[in-house]
Design a protein around this motif. Structure first.
Motif, PDB file in Angstrom:
ATOM      1  N   PHE A   1      31.929 -52.904  -1.753  1.00  0.00           N
ATOM      2  CA  PHE A   1      30.974 -53.978  -2.276  1.00  0.00           C
ATOM      3  C   PHE A   1      30.898 -55.202  -1.295  1.00  0.00           C
ATOM      4  O   PHE A   1      32.061 -55.691  -1.005  1.00  0.00           O
ATOM      5  CB  PHE A   1      31.278 -54.647  -3.548  1.00  0.00           C
ATOM      6  CG  PHE A   1      31.176 -53.589  -4.720  1.00  0.00           C
ATOM      7  CD1 PHE A   1      30.216 -53.000  -5.091  1.00  0.00           C
ATOM      8  CD2 PHE A   1      32.532 -52.853  -5.194  1.00  0.00           C
ATOM      9  CE1 PHE A   1      30.240 -51.748  -6.070  1.00  0.00           C
ATOM     10  CE2 PHE A   1      32.665 -51.909  -6.182  1.00  0.00           C
ATOM     11  CZ  PHE A   1      31.345 -51.489  -6.327  1.00  0.00           C
ATOM     12  N   PRO A   2      29.887 -55.627  -0.870  1.00  0.00           N
ATOM     13  CA  PRO A   2      29.589 -56.925  -0.180  1.00  0.00           C
ATOM     14  C   PRO A   2      30.023 -58.158  -0.738  1.00  0.00           C
ATOM     15  O   PRO A   2      28.825 -58.651  -1.500  1.00  0.00           O
ATOM     16  CB  PRO A   2      28.142 -56.879   0.302  1.00  0.00           C
ATOM     17  CG  PRO A   2      27.534 -56.198  -0.667  1.00  0.00           C
ATOM     18  CD  PRO A   2      28.348 -55.258  -1.295  1.00  0.00           C
ATOM     19  N   ILE A   3      31.043 -58.813  -0.762  1.00  0.00           N
ATOM     20  CA  ILE A   3      31.395 -59.766  -1.394  1.00  0.00           C
ATOM     21  C   ILE A   3      30.870 -61.070  -0.459  1.00  0.00           C
ATOM     22  O   ILE A   3      31.430 -61.263   0.546  1.00  0.00           O
ATOM     23  CB  ILE A   3      32.994 -60.216  -1.840  1.00  0.00           C
ATOM     24  CG1 ILE A   3      33.266 -58.877  -2.774  1.00  0.00           C
ATOM     25  CG2 ILE A   3      33.515 -61.387  -2.266  1.00  0.00           C
ATOM     26  CD1 ILE A   3      34.606 -58.632  -3.228  1.00  0.00           C
ATOM     27  N   THR A   4      30.082 -62.085  -1.131  1.00  0.00           N
ATOM     28  CA  THR A   4      29.883 -63.156  -0.315  1.00  0.00           C
ATOM     29  C   THR A   4      30.323 -64.345  -1.191  1.00  0.00           C
ATOM     30  O   THR A   4      30.427 -64.458  -2.340  1.00  0.00           O
ATOM     31  CB  THR A   4      28.186 -63.410  -0.224  1.00  0.00           C
ATOM     32  OG1 THR A   4      27.743 -63.300  -1.442  1.00  0.00           O
ATOM     33  CG2 THR A   4      27.764 -62.328   0.879  1.00  0.00           C
ATOM     34  N   LEU A   5      31.015 -65.414  -0.316  1.00  0.00           N
ATOM     35  CA  LEU A   5      31.457 -66.599  -1.130  1.00  0.00           C
ATOM     36  C   LEU A   5      30.688 -67.781  -0.897  1.00  0.00           C
ATOM     37  O   LEU A   5      29.748 -67.848  -0.049  1.00  0.00           O
ATOM     38  CB  LEU A   5      32.692 -66.929  -0.277  1.00  0.00           C
ATOM     39  CG  LEU A   5      33.827 -65.773  -0.452  1.00  0.00           C
ATOM     40  CD1 LEU A   5      35.115 -66.205   0.557  1.00  0.00           C
ATOM     41  CD2 LEU A   5      34.336 -65.283  -1.708  1.00  0.00           C
ATOM     42  N   GLU A   6      30.697 -68.748  -2.071  1.00  0.00           N
ATOM     43  CA  GLU A   6      29.895 -69.700  -2.087  1.00  0.00           C
ATOM     44  C   GLU A   6      30.472 -70.680  -1.006  1.00  0.00           C
ATOM     45  O   GLU A   6      31.560 -70.817  -0.777  1.00  0.00           O
ATOM     46  CB  GLU A   6      30.356 -70.345  -3.532  1.00  0.00           C
ATOM     47  CG  GLU A   6      28.615 -70.933  -4.045  1.00  0.00           C
ATOM     48  CD  GLU A   6      28.963 -71.234  -5.557  1.00  0.00           C
ATOM     49  OE1 GLU A   6      28.959 -72.529  -5.740  1.00  0.00           O
ATOM     50  OE2 GLU A   6      28.905 -70.435  -6.537  1.00  0.00           O
ATOM     51  N   ALA A   7      29.474 -71.474  -0.380  1.00  0.00           N
ATOM     52  CA  ALA A   7      29.699 -72.270   0.647  1.00  0.00           C
ATOM     53  C   ALA A   7      30.732 -73.417   0.165  1.00  0.00           C
ATOM     54  O   ALA A   7      31.611 -73.839   0.955  1.00  0.00           O
ATOM     55  CB  ALA A   7      28.535 -73.313   1.100  1.00  0.00           C
ATOM     56  N   SER A   8      30.590 -73.817  -1.163  1.00  0.00           N
ATOM     57  CA  SER A   8      31.725 -74.910  -1.610  1.00  0.00           C
ATOM     58  C   SER A   8      33.164 -74.371  -1.678  1.00  0.00           C
ATOM     59  O   SER A   8      34.159 -75.140  -1.513  1.00  0.00           O
ATOM     60  CB  SER A   8      31.364 -75.055  -3.236  1.00  0.00           C
ATOM     61  OG  SER A   8      31.369 -73.991  -3.909  1.00  0.00           O
ATOM     62  N   ILE A   9      33.438 -73.026  -1.631  1.00  0.00           N
ATOM     63  CA  ILE A   9      34.827 -72.689  -1.491  1.00  0.00           C
ATOM     64  C   ILE A   9      35.144 -72.404  -0.083  1.00  0.00           C
ATOM     65  O   ILE A   9      36.280 -72.820   0.028  1.00  0.00           O
ATOM     66  CB  ILE A   9      34.675 -71.181  -2.251  1.00  0.00           C
ATOM     67  CG1 ILE A   9      34.392 -71.217  -3.819  1.00  0.00           C
ATOM     68  CG2 ILE A   9      36.068 -70.325  -2.042  1.00  0.00           C
ATOM     69  CD1 ILE A   9      34.371 -70.006  -4.318  1.00  0.00           C
ATOM     70  N   VAL A  10      34.202 -72.049   0.682  1.00  0.00           N
ATOM     71  CA  VAL A  10      34.740 -71.785   2.279  1.00  0.00           C
ATOM     72  C   VAL A  10      34.528 -72.842   3.089  1.00  0.00           C
ATOM     73  O   VAL A  10      34.505 -72.888   4.228  1.00  0.00           O
ATOM     74  CB  VAL A  10      34.189 -70.370   2.659  1.00  0.00           C
ATOM     75  CG1 VAL A  10      34.684 -69.254   2.138  1.00  0.00           C
ATOM     76  CG2 VAL A  10      32.706 -70.188   2.513  1.00  0.00           C
ATOM     77  N   LYS A  11      33.963 -74.094   2.709  1.00  0.00           N
ATOM     78  CA  LYS A  11      33.670 -75.183   3.454  1.00  0.00           C
ATOM     79  C   LYS A  11      34.663 -75.691   4.338  1.00  0.00           C
ATOM     80  O   LYS A  11      35.692 -75.807   3.774  1.00  0.00           O
ATOM     81  CB  LYS A  11      33.164 -76.359   2.372  1.00  0.00           C
ATOM     82  CG  LYS A  11      32.522 -77.548   3.072  1.00  0.00           C
ATOM     83  CD  LYS A  11      32.162 -78.613   2.359  1.00  0.00           C
ATOM     84  CE  LYS A  11      31.250 -78.409   1.280  1.00  0.00           C
ATOM     85  NZ  LYS A  11      30.619 -79.718   0.392  1.00  0.00           N
ATOM     86  N   GLY A  12      34.544 -75.729   5.709  1.00  0.00           N
ATOM     87  CA  GLY A  12      35.539 -76.247   6.566  1.00  0.00           C
ATOM     88  C   GLY A  12      36.372 -75.235   7.035  1.00  0.00           C
ATOM     89  O   GLY A  12      37.236 -75.309   8.108  1.00  0.00           O
ATOM     90  N   ILE A  13      36.146 -73.917   6.807  1.00  0.00           N
ATOM     91  CA  ILE A  13      36.916 -72.727   7.315  1.00  0.00           C
ATOM     92  C   ILE A  13      35.974 -71.751   8.034  1.00  0.00           C
ATOM     93  O   ILE A  13      35.102 -71.206   7.484  1.00  0.00           O
ATOM     94  CB  ILE A  13      37.454 -71.916   6.250  1.00  0.00           C
ATOM     95  CG1 ILE A  13      38.245 -72.724   5.058  1.00  0.00           C
ATOM     96  CG2 ILE A  13      38.418 -70.614   6.748  1.00  0.00           C
ATOM     97  CD1 ILE A  13      39.627 -72.969   5.472  1.00  0.00           C
ATOM     98  N   ALA A  14      36.314 -71.886   9.508  1.00  0.00           N
ATOM     99  CA  ALA A  14      35.654 -70.938  10.120  1.00  0.00           C
ATOM    100  C   ALA A  14      36.314 -69.663  10.703  1.00  0.00           C
ATOM    101  O   ALA A  14      36.910 -69.588  11.424  1.00  0.00           O
ATOM    102  CB  ALA A  14      35.329 -71.541  11.628  1.00  0.00           C
TER     103      ALA A  14
END
Length: 1291
Positions: free
Chosen positions: A1277-1290
């Motif tokens: 499954f294509p899991i996409t994460l909300e921006a609020s969770i991965v903010k600041g992580i590239a």
């Protein structure tokens, strides 16, 4: 060709049932027609007078009783029309239809001409009326408006139709005046044939020949009785698939009937309908008809109304229009435009009137078709027909192959002055045709059923002085008469043609028949393609017909959700609406009933076509394609028709002398004689056909009686059948015969009952579908509703409410009756507020309590407040749009029933706005209606939030600290960022020591996360937060974001920022009990135990068992898999499943916590992240020393990826704390499919022995390997994460 034959007088298979003559009754004289809307300002020649049925042959038929009022009304819908020798008196043709309660139809074909008035009483009455009118018009200096005193919208509609009459009436006295000393007075008379089938061309030719016989200089070959007797009793209906020739007065007439496997008979020229409206416009009106909207056709010409109405309904194959169908609405029935049901009606326009003067009772769901100006108005929210562009292209090509330009119509509406032709078309012959039509329009001041067709005109006028006069007139006014000359030449050619050849009229008929069938085949092939697999979705659940009919209302007959899921995406907006219509329901009912009875004819033809298509094109039902498939049988369908018309199968008996008194009915040129009734009231009894057919008839009757006794008791069965078939339908046809107030009241009562029944069905359907889906979320059954289908059901509820609010309106204001009522209510409430200081809504519950009502101020429940919210939405431009948005908002807030009850509790206002018979003034029905709407409070809708995604919404945020330490936050600068499914608010600073703030932001949708943090400034920078509450101030949806943790350096896990996961707050308290219980919202996953953070203050004492932990991991992964198996539009929030209660992060946190040696080092709590950091430090040092170089290449790469991710998380500028970092690592590992590879590395690391006890789950190899297998299932499954969770992580 077979021999001649006739048909018995008793058999219902005759070509024509009645021959009728309508006109003026010289005995009763001039009777004004009040019902048609009298206007005394018009000259008497232009007024409406009552017509009568002067004669009908035969008197009555058992199988088709004669409806005198209906026939009279439809033969002369505008009553009698008077002319003088100065006016043009062109004969006209039109047709009509009478639909009975059971849906069966009878057709009428009418030829109207002018006959000189010989009665001195009538002439002197007209003279007197003219003198009175002239005296009044000279004495009155200022003309008063005829509609100013009108109280009802219907009255104003009637008067607006009569208002602007002939352009000449006011300018010159002579144009509309009559002087018996010098003028000859003429009055209209109608000859009518009533037939069981629409043989329009044949009837038209027969009637025009009858009229020619009257106007010709010499008497016809036989008395007129011979021809009437012949068509009534000796001409049979053609057998299916055969053609028939019979004889008129001067020439033979040919007609044909399609075979059993072909499309049913449709003789009205479709090409004319297409060229009147333009192909695109006609396709749009056709779509409105399929979606069962209210369709009003508008034209000065009755035959045009009939041609367009019949044209549209014949294109519906295999479906049939199930609602009110009145192609010609007589003036006395204008109140039927008030009908709160789908209808297809035709209204005659008067020359000089304009669309803007037409006040219609309801327009929210109306498709208005201005035929003469080639212009349509469509309802809002209108889905296009699938492959519309390609369909228009194919239809245009068919028309072009017959030399008809396809691009007429569809310009933006042009307002035209009476002297110019309405609209313009590219083709020159079309323009010339319009000048002729215009001439007829100008001359015909009163009686619009006299609307002309040139060929018949010339046929009738050949050798007549009128033609010369017409030509001189056109030359004088400079109007081109090229078309008239061409027709004249054609008529001459027709007369000089040899006996063996075909006449021009026959060629025209053949061309029409071929074009008709090809245009219909194009549309039929669309349905054959779209519904090729419909049978697979029909639910056959009843064992026999009786039990099916008894339980019809409770049964699901068609698997709509599965059918829609099988369709191409572009088709869905149209199909999801269409499968909710009555015509589709009836089609499926007919399919189910075909198990027990003969197949309905249209269904039989359709099924045969699908079977044939399957033979040639075998494909899997699931592989649907939206590519356009052109019709492949155009050529053969046209050839079939041509062969039938070229090779005549049967010839009827020739007209012959009858046994009648000599000297009666003698010929007098220009006057239609009184026919001898005794010879026309009974058919022949002495020919062999009569005997044979009568015997066959008796045998048929006997067989029918036997089958009736064998099956159900017939009355009961018929009752069941009628009820089953009329489900959701209301009144098929207004009763034309009796217009007493009692009958009108009875009709309105039927409408009220129908609306209530429709409301019950719609709310029940919405509940069943919605609960079906929510039951799935609770683990029961299969999902059956899609977002698209839900939207369709809500749109149809909006349409129903508009129709209820339009029923029985006194005066219409604006296009939305509901919104208009609300504006009146608003104005009245404001007045009351000014009069009284206290609030007028004190009896309405003011509060909506929540779990922490002390913290979140209550939201006032107010109908007017919701109206203001809608009015402030600049995106919505129309009243109809505002009403629909308000309905959606009230439905989402579970206040629809309560708001409408509040709106209707002002009875004085309701009485002022509505007539006595209106639905909203029927107390008992109104209560039931509100109760049905109240039932919708038991389910959750997000129909406002999910539709209006771009609007600005005010939000309120309340931060609730843990009370004992609520003043702990004093020196730092806090901030908050709210995120939802549609976006986020951005970071907003919170003023110091303020725990509540409001902000405006574009619709966030359902809220998912809140990021809360501070900058650690000052001495007292620690902050203990219990939770954050966020409320949408328009919809009232409140979300709670639990925290229960410290924010600050040196406390808890050292976090200065936390990502909190939201859960909707359920409204509680007694005032909400009336609004129904609240069901689990879409985005929450089924949860067993409240998540307790492993290192939270409250969680120290709580230790889940190893079995609980293993079950929690399985459940968390299972919920994520279920999430991806739902339709995309129906998925909740993935963030909740990853980070919320019973989520993947919390389950893995418990797994890593199990058996953790939690001894405090120097009074400091150890976190799971401490173990991860130590493991990474070990791996990196081992890598530098070379220990990892011997390991397999993939393992080495995995080790590098884990180190890379952990270091990236540690080096982020966000202060998210140790638990926040672990959460981020799990989410990134799930997204990038690395979790199952990382877990073995951590398990193999020697650090585990120092930090975990032997009994820890992490040290049980069997358990670890089974969990790795479970985690690997997420790879699909294509899991996409909300921006609020991965903010600041590239990464």
């Amino acid at each position: 060709m077979s021999g001649s034959f006739s048909v018995s007088g008793s058999a219902p298979c005759r070509f024509a049932h009645y021959f009728v003559v309508c006109g003026i009754d010289t005995e009763t004289g001039l009777e004004p027609d009040e019902l048609a809307g009298e206007n005394f300002e018009q000259s008497p020649l232009k007024r409406t007078f009552k017509s009568k049925v002067l004669a009908r042959y035969p008197e009555n038929l058992e199988w088709n009783p004669f409806d005198q009022d209906a026939v009279n009304m439809l033969c002369m819908p505008k009553g009698l029309s008077f002319r003088t020798q100065a006016d043009q008196r062109t004969p006209q043709f039109h047709s009509f239809i009478i639909t009975r309660e059971d849906g069966s139809r009878t057709y009428g074909f009418v030829h109207t001409f002018y006959e000189e008035v010989t009665s001195p009483q009538i002439c002197s009455a007209m003279q007197t009326l003219t003198q009175m009118h002239n005296a009044e018009s000279t004495s009155a200096n200022t003309p008063s408006s005829s509609s100013s005193s009108s109280s009802s919208s219907m009255d104003s509609l009637a008067s607006s139709l009569d208002e602007a009459d002939s352009p000449t009436s006011s300018s010159s006295r002579r144009a509309g005046s009559y002087d018996s000393s010098r003028d000859t007075l003429y009055v209209s008379k109608a000859l009518c044939l009533i037939t069981p089938m629409p043989f329009m061309h044949a009837c038209r030719r027969f009637l025009s020949q009858m009229h020619r016989a009257v106007t010709a200089a010499t008497a016809p070959p036989l008395p007129l009785e011979s021809y009437v007797h012949n068509i009534l009793y000796e001409v049979p209906l053609p057998a299916p698939g055969r053609s028939l020739k019979f004889h008129g007065v001067y020439e033979p007439i040919v007609c044909q009937r399609p075979g059993l496997g072909e499309l049913q008979l449709a003789d009205f020229p479709l090409a004319e309908a297409f060229s009147l409206l333009g192909v695109e416009n006609l396709v749009q009106v056709f779509t409105c008809t399929l979606l069962e909207m209210q369709i009003l056709l508008y034209s000065h010409d009755y035959q045009r109304l009939m041609t367009v109405a019949e044209g549209i309904t014949t294109l519906l194959f295999p479906f049939q229009w199930q609602h009110v169908y009145v192609p010609i609405l007589p003036a006395s029935l204008l109140h039927f435009l008030d009908a709160p049901v789908p209808y297809l009606m035709g209204l005659q326009s008067k020359e000089g009137t304009d669309r803007s003067t037409l006040e219609l009772p309801q327009e929210a769901n109306l498709c208005f078709v201005d035929i003469d100006n080639h212009y349509i108005e469509l309802p809002e929210d209108f889905p296009n027909f699938p492959n519309k562009t390609e369909l228009i292209q194919e239809l245009s090509e068919v028309l072009l192959s017959y030399g008809i330009s396809a691009n007429t119509g569809a310009p933006p509406r042009t307002r035209t002055c009476p002297g110019s032709a309405p609209g313009s078309t590219p083709s020159t012959p079309g323009r010339e045709r319009k000048t002729v039509a215009l001439r007829q329009m100008e001359d015909d001041g009163r009686n619009g059923n006299l609307a002309g067709e040139e060929l018949a005109v010339l046929e009738l006028l050949q050798g007549n002085a009128t033609l010369e006069r017409l030509q001189a007139l056109t030359k004088r006014t400079g109007v081109t008469v090229a078309r008239v000359d061409a027709l004249r030449a054609g008529v001459k050619a027709q007369l000089t043609e040899g006996q063996g050849g075909r006449t021009a009229a026959e060629d025209e008929e053949l061309r029409n028949a071929k074009l008709n069938v090809q245009l219909r085949e194009v549309c039929a092939s669309r349905f054959t393609t779209m519904f090729a697999d419909y049978e697979a979705f029909v639910i056959q659940s009843a064992p026999d017909l009786e039990s099916w009919l008894t339980n019809r209302e409770q049964m699901h007959n068609f698997d709509k959700a599965s059918f829609l899921s099988d369709q191409p995406e572009p088709y869905l907006p149209f199909l999801s609406h269409f499968i909710e219509t009555q015509m589709f329901a009836t089609f499926i009912d007919n399919k189910i009933m075909s198990q027990w009875e003969d197949k309905e004819p249209l269904l039989r033809v359709f099924d045969a076509r699908i079977d044939k298509a399957r033979l040639f094109n075998v494909r899997a039902p699931s592989l649907r394609s939206s590519s356009y498939q052109r019709c492949t049988i155009l050529k053969e369908s046209a050839q079939t028709v041509e062969q039938r018309l070229m090779k005549i199968d049967h010839t009827a008996i020739h007209p012959h002398l009858l046994d009648m008194k000599i000297g009666q009915g003698k010929y007098e040129q220009g006057f239609f004689p009184k026919l001898q009734a005794d010879v026309l009231n009974t058919g022949p009894t002495n020919n062999k056909w009569s005997h044979r057919t009568a015997t066959a008839q008796r045998r048929k009757e006997r067989h029918r009686h036997q089958t009736e006794h064998l099956g159900l008791e017939n009355d009961l069965k018929e009752k069941f059948m009628q009820e089953a078939r009329s489900l959701g339908k209301n009144l098929r046809q207004p009763k034309l015969s009796d217009l007493s107030p009692a009958v009108i009241a009875q009709t309105n009562w039927k409408f009220v009952e129908g609306l209530l029944k429709e409301c019950r069905m719609k709310t029940k359907r919405m509940l069943v579908e919605k609960m079906g889906r929510e039951a799935v979320e609770l683990g029961h059954g299969e999902a059956t509703i899609t977002g698209l289908e839900e939207n369709t059901l809500i749109a149809s509820l909006c349409d129903l409410l508009e129709r209820i609010w339009s029923h029985g309106l006194q005066v219409k204001q604006g296009k939305s009756a509901l919104w208009s009522h609300m504006l009146h209510y608003h104005a009245r409430e404001e007045k009351l507020e000014q009069q009284q200081a206290e609030s007028p809504v004190s009896h309405v519950p003011e509060r909506r309590k929540s779990d922490c009502s002390m913290a979140m101020p209550s939201l006032r429940v107010s109908l007017i407040q919701d109206m203001r919210h809608i009015q402030s939405m600049s995106e919505i431009k129309t009243d109809v749009g505002r009403a629909r948005a308000w309905i959606r908002l009230s439905l989402e807030k579970k206040l629809l029933s309560q708001h409408l009850k509040q709106l209707l509790c002002r009875q004085a206002l309701t009485k002022k706005l509505y007539k006595r018979y209106a639905f909203l003034r029927c107390e008992e029905e109104k209560e039931q209606f509100l109760f049905h709407l109240l039932s919708l409070n038991t389910v959750d809708y997000f129909c406002f939030t999910s539709v209006f995604t771009t609007i600005m919404i005010p939000y309120r945020v309340v931060i609730i600290p843990i009370k004992k330490l609520s003043n702990a936050m004093t020196t730092s600068n806090p901030w908050v960022c709210v995120s939802g499914q549609l976006g986020d608010s951005g970071i907003m600073q919170i003023p110091k020591n303020v725990l509540e703030m409001t902000f405006d932001c574009q619709n966030l949708g359902k809220m998912t996360t809140v990021q809360l943090g501070h900058d650690n400034a000052g001495l007292l920078a620690k902050w203990l937060v219990d939770c954050v509450m966020v409320r949408n101030e328009i919809t009232g949806h409140t979300y709670k974001f639990p925290c229960g943790r410290w924010l600050g350096k040196g406390v808890d896990d050292g976090s200065l920022e936390r990502v909190l996961i939201g859960e909707p707050v359920l409204p509680s308290g007694e005032e909400d009990s009336g609004r129904g219980c609240y069901t689990p919202p879409l985005q929450r996953s089924p949860s067993q135990i409240r998540r307790i953070s492993v290192t939270s203050l409250s969680g120290r004492g709580y230790k889940p068992t190893s079995a609980q932990i293993q079950e929690a991991i399985g459940e968390a992964v299972n919920n994520i898999i279920k999430h991806f198996h739902k339709p995309e539009k129906e998925r909740g929030s993935l963030t909740v499943l990853l980070c919320g209660e019973s989520s993947l992060v919390s389950a893995l946190e418990q797994f890593f916590r199990h058996g953790f040696k939690s001894a405090r080092l120097f009074q400091k709590t150890v976190f799971v992240w401490d173990f991860v950091e130590k493991a990474i430090a070990y791996m990196e040092s081992a890598d530098q020393m070379g220990d990892l170089q011997e390991t397999a290449e993939p393992l080495g790469r995995t080790c590098q990826s884990l180190c890379h991710y952990v270091n990236a998380i540690n080096s982020t500028r966000r202060n998210i704390g140790k638990d926040g970092k672990f959460q981020l690592l799990v989410c990134l590992g799930a997204r990038d499919r690395l979790l199952p590879q990382w877990v073995p590395l951590l398990v193999e690391c020697p650090v585990i022995q120092r930090m975990y006890e032997d009994s820890a789950l992490l040290r049980d190899r069997a358990t670890v390997s089974s969990h790795i297998d479970v985690l690997e299932t997420l790879h699909d499954f294509p899991i996409t994460l909300e921006a609020s969770i991965v903010k600041g992580i590239a990464l």
